[in-house]
Design an enzyme around this catalytic site. Structure first.
Site, PDB file in Angstrom:
ATOM      1  N   GLU A   1       0.810  -1.223   0.000  1.00 49.08           N
ATOM      2  CA  GLU A   1       0.000   0.000   0.000  1.00 49.08           C
ATOM      3  C   GLU A   1       0.840   1.267   0.000  1.00 49.08           C
ATOM      4  O   GLU A   1       0.469   2.269  -0.612  1.00 49.08           O
ATOM      5  CB  GLU A   1      -0.970  -0.007   1.181  1.00 49.08           C
ATOM      6  CG  GLU A   1      -2.178  -0.931   0.993  1.00 49.08           C
ATOM      7  CD  GLU A   1      -1.860  -2.405   1.214  1.00 49.08           C
ATOM      8  OE1 GLU A   1      -0.739  -2.713   1.678  1.00 49.08           O
ATOM      9  OE2 GLU A   1      -2.722  -3.257   0.925  1.00 49.08           O
TER      10      GLU A   1
ATOM     11  N   HIS B   1     -12.058  -5.506   8.098  1.00 48.88           N
ATOM     12  CA  HIS B   1     -12.713  -5.252   6.812  1.00 48.88           C
ATOM     13  C   HIS B   1     -13.981  -4.429   7.003  1.00 48.88           C
ATOM     14  O   HIS B   1     -14.892  -4.493   6.189  1.00 48.88           O
ATOM     15  CB  HIS B   1     -13.061  -6.571   6.105  1.00 48.88           C
ATOM     16  CG  HIS B   1     -11.867  -7.339   5.633  1.00 48.88           C
ATOM     17  ND1 HIS B   1     -11.075  -8.070   6.474  1.00 48.88           N
ATOM     18  CD2 HIS B   1     -11.313  -7.462   4.403  1.00 48.88           C
ATOM     19  CE1 HIS B   1     -10.098  -8.634   5.782  1.00 48.88           C
ATOM     20  NE2 HIS B   1     -10.213  -8.280   4.530  1.00 48.88           N
TER      21      HIS B   1
END
Lengths: 380, 348
Positions: free
Chosen positions: B87, B154
């Site tokens: 990322e 999540h």
């Protein structure tokens, strides 16, 4: 420069370049930029000791050959992320000692106008993105610049620096990996100066970072970081490889940080005799002797280069001291950009770039971001 | 997921009593929130060759939620770039490409993973213009929110992390049309923009969305309902919940959709607070130092004399989002919670 040099750049070669040609004037420039870095940093350190520099003071004494030799290889349209031991690259690309010293003192005439300090700057007009303190954060950024260049089919190069300390951080791996996957035109210059602040190599890594390049799928080369022409030649070869689609290169430069991490650091962790041994390999003294012994420079010529540098730094320091502190109201300005402005091109003093074909397509697809800036700079 | 988690059934998408945009000349088409996001991306990639997507599994696979489904075929793999699991490299490379004149749109597969790219976002991207005068026009898409047993990694709503990084713009659409218009504006903006797209709304909301070019200005809130006795200030998934609650209560209430969290439409917030005298701030994100805290502070500082009740917050408590459905529903604000909070303030 000869026409042959210009053609060599335009030739699509993926491999190494033929030995790059340095004219007598180029060699004088290499010496001059190294002297300029040292003199400007010495002047900055004095200003710090006089209490004119807020915060601490950081320099790259002993590492001058790396930033000067590597950046000297670049064309105007190439891009850089320059780090805190690499002042010479800022000077090669066109930043003045005045703006460097003013930046250290937090003056309005500094490159960042007081928004950021020390070497945390990059002049957008000169194609540089300024570093941040987190290391090696500029490695992914330079990788992204190279990604843009590759996507547009340009023959340009992004170059950035990091110390061996940075190679321990995960972002180093992320950048190497992404650059390797896409064979991006990026040149990574690793400066192994012996210490990450106080931590020695043996506590930083078990495997030499330069040797890791191969496992990322690209070239890693080791050069003597105190030999400016060796660094330059490796940088030319790496950037030529990048322009020809041959992907990234990691250039490992062995050197020694001759001062502390910052002016506050007494270097008590360096064993006796180490600095003295490296002092005998000082890159500036060595190059001066090299020019006298192998390229016919007279002592008088070499002294003239040094004198001109001393005078320039004295004059630039005077101007930097005359630069006012920024208005406090400026602190609340500039958070957001109103519009995108492209990076400009840097100065490329190597004689090879004097006459040549542009590195970006004339009718390039999409944006040709810095064409306007490059026109205005060459007109200036 | 339970309808209560997001509050709006597909046929009950919020009607806009005071539309901020003129009727779109190009006509409109029924789209889900997810389709509207894809549509904005596709339109911008067709319009401007500098726009490209970078993220994990977005190319041949079309993305974990299929936002870029078919993009690799239309635009080629180079402009729908599958990235390694890195990322910081995705966001850092986007910064580099952006200053070089490209318009990168990064996809974090789940907004939770912005934590892995946080350094490049807050230290490099956010501060670049302030420090260097250098614009980094880029978007980071952040599929966020819970309600479907995504568990602690999540389901997060990371906006408060982002709002603490001056220099970022942060938007959080609550409707398909806004999702399209705000994403278009985000891609065209000269700054790093974090685009919070609520996963629970992806296939849940559907409404007519303008076709072709459609831009919603960043930094402008929108009134969804106009009333005089209470203002519910919301964004993202809480907008539908708030609208359904005041409709079911038949309350004389204003529902203000912030749409942009940075910059914040302070004027719209204060106007509604002064006019109604009672304010409830609702969001799915956790409570401490969240948007609700900020709005409550602004209203207290600048509209205190107009208040008839304390500013109240309806948020998730300061807890990770648990996995098991009954635990998750106990943490995320539900329609019943919203109605109760509205009733309490109306009765105050």
């Amino acid at each position: 420069m000869s026409d042959g040099d210009a053609r060599a750049i335009a030739t699509d070669r993926a491999g190494g370049a033929s030995e790059p040609v340095l004219t007598r004037e180029d060699r004088a420039s290499l010496l001059r930029f190294m002297l300029l870095m040292r003199a400007a940093e010495e002047r900055g350190l004095r200003l710090y000791k006089q209490g004119k520099v807020p915060g601490s003071f950081y320099d790259g004494r002993g590492q001058e050959a790396i930033s000067v030799g590597s950046s000297f290889a670049l064309a105007p349209e190439d891009r850089m992320c320059i780090l805190h031991r690499d002042l010479g690259a800022h000077f090669v690309r066109g930043v003045s000692p005045e703006r460097y010293l003013a930046n250290y003192m937090g003056r309005s005439g500094g490159v960042t106008g007081g928004k950021d300090g020390n070497l945390h700057f990059g002049d957008p007009e000169l194609g540089c993105v300024g570093m941040v303190s987190m290391l090696p954060d500029m490695a992914p950024v330079a990788t992204g610049m190279a990604l843009a260049m590759k996507m547009r089919g340009e023959r340009r190069v992004a170059m950035t620096y990091f110390g061996e300390g940075s190679t321990a951080n995960g972002q180093w791996h992320e950048a190497m990996n992404m650059a390797g996957i896409h064979r991006l035109p990026v040149v990574f210059v690793l400066e192994n100066n012996g210490y990450a602040y106080s931590t020695p190599n043996e506590l930083e890594f078990a495997a030499d970072p330069v040797e890791r390049a191969e496992s990322y799928g690209f070239h890693g080369v080791k050069v003597d970081g105190n030999d400016v022409e060796a660094v330059f030649e490796a940088s030319v070869e790496a950037s030529e490889r990048a322009r020809g689609g041959g992907g990234p290169t990691l250039i490992g430069c062995r050197t020694m940080r001759m001062h502390g991490h910052g002016a506050h650091d007494d270097m008590s962790y360096v064993p006796d005799g180490v600095l003295e041994s490296w002092e005998r390999r000082d890159p500036i003294d060595r190059y001066r002797r090299h020019l006298a012994d192998h390229h016919g420079f007279s002592e008088q010529e070499l002294d003239e280069v040094a004198t001109a540098v001393t005078e320039q730094v004295a004059e630039d320091a005077r101007r930097a001291l005359d630069s006012p502190m920024p208005e406090p109201s400026l602190a609340s300005e500039g958070l957001y950009a109103e519009a995108f402005r492209p990076l400009g091109d840097g100065v490329a003093p190597w004689s090879r770039w004097a006459e040549r074909k542009p590195l970006r397509p004339v009718n390039g697809n999409g944006r040709s971001p810095s064409s306007e800036a490059s026109v205005s700079r060459s007109a200036a | 997921m339970s309808p209560e988690a997001t509050g709006i059934a597909p046929e009950e998408a919020p009607s806009q009593t005071t539309p901020a945009q003129p009727t779109h000349p190009g006509g409109s088409r029924e789209m889900t929130y997810l389709e509207a996001i894809s549509d904005a991306l596709r339109e911008e990639m067709r319009r401007d060759e500098a726009v490209f997507c970078i993220g994990e599994d977005i190319g041949a696979f079309g993305g974990a939620f299929k936002v870029t489904d078919g993009f690799a075929e239309e635009f080629g793999a180079a402009r729908v770039l599958d990235a390694p699991l890195a990322e910081n490299a995705i966001i850092g490379a986007a910064v580099g490409a952006a200053v070089e004149g490209m318009r990168p749109v990064c996809e974090m597969q789940f907004s939770d993973f912005i934590a892995c790219g946080f350094d490049q976002l807050v230290n490099v991207a956010a501060k670049l213009h302030y420090r260097q005068g250098l614009a980094a026009p880029m978007v980071v898409r952040l599929p966020s929110g819970g309600g479907f047993s995504g568990g602690p990694f999540h389901s997060q709503n990371p906006e408060a992390w982002l709002l603490q990084a001056p220099g970022l713009k942060v938007v959080a659409p609550g409707s398909p049309a806004d999702a399209k218009g705000l994403l278009t504006a985000a891609i065209r903006d000269a700054n790093p923009v974090c685009f919070l797209e609520h996963k629970g709304l992806y296939r849940y909301l559907r409404e007519p969305v303008p076709e072709g070019e459609y831009v919603v200005e960043l930094g402008k809130a929108q009134m969804i309902r106009e009333g005089d006795e209470l203002t519910v200030i919301a964004y993202g998934s809480a907008v539908g919940l708030a609208t359904q609650a005041v409709d079911e209560l038949e309350a004389d209430a204003t529902v203000l959709d912030l749409r942009s969290l940075a910059p914040l439409d302070t004027e719209a917030v204060l106007e509604a607070a002064r006019r109604t005298g009672k304010v409830l701030v609702a969001h799915e994100a956790t409570r401490t130092c969240g948007v609700g805290a900020e709005i409550a502070a602004i209203v207290s500082e600048l509209a205190f004399e107009h208040l008839d009740a304390p500013v109240r917050r309806l948020t998730a408590p300061n807890l990770p989002i648990p996995f098991s459905p009954p635990l998750e529903q106990a943490v995320l604000p539900q329609l019943a919670d919203m109605k109760e909070a509205c009733r309490e303030l109306l009765d105050y």
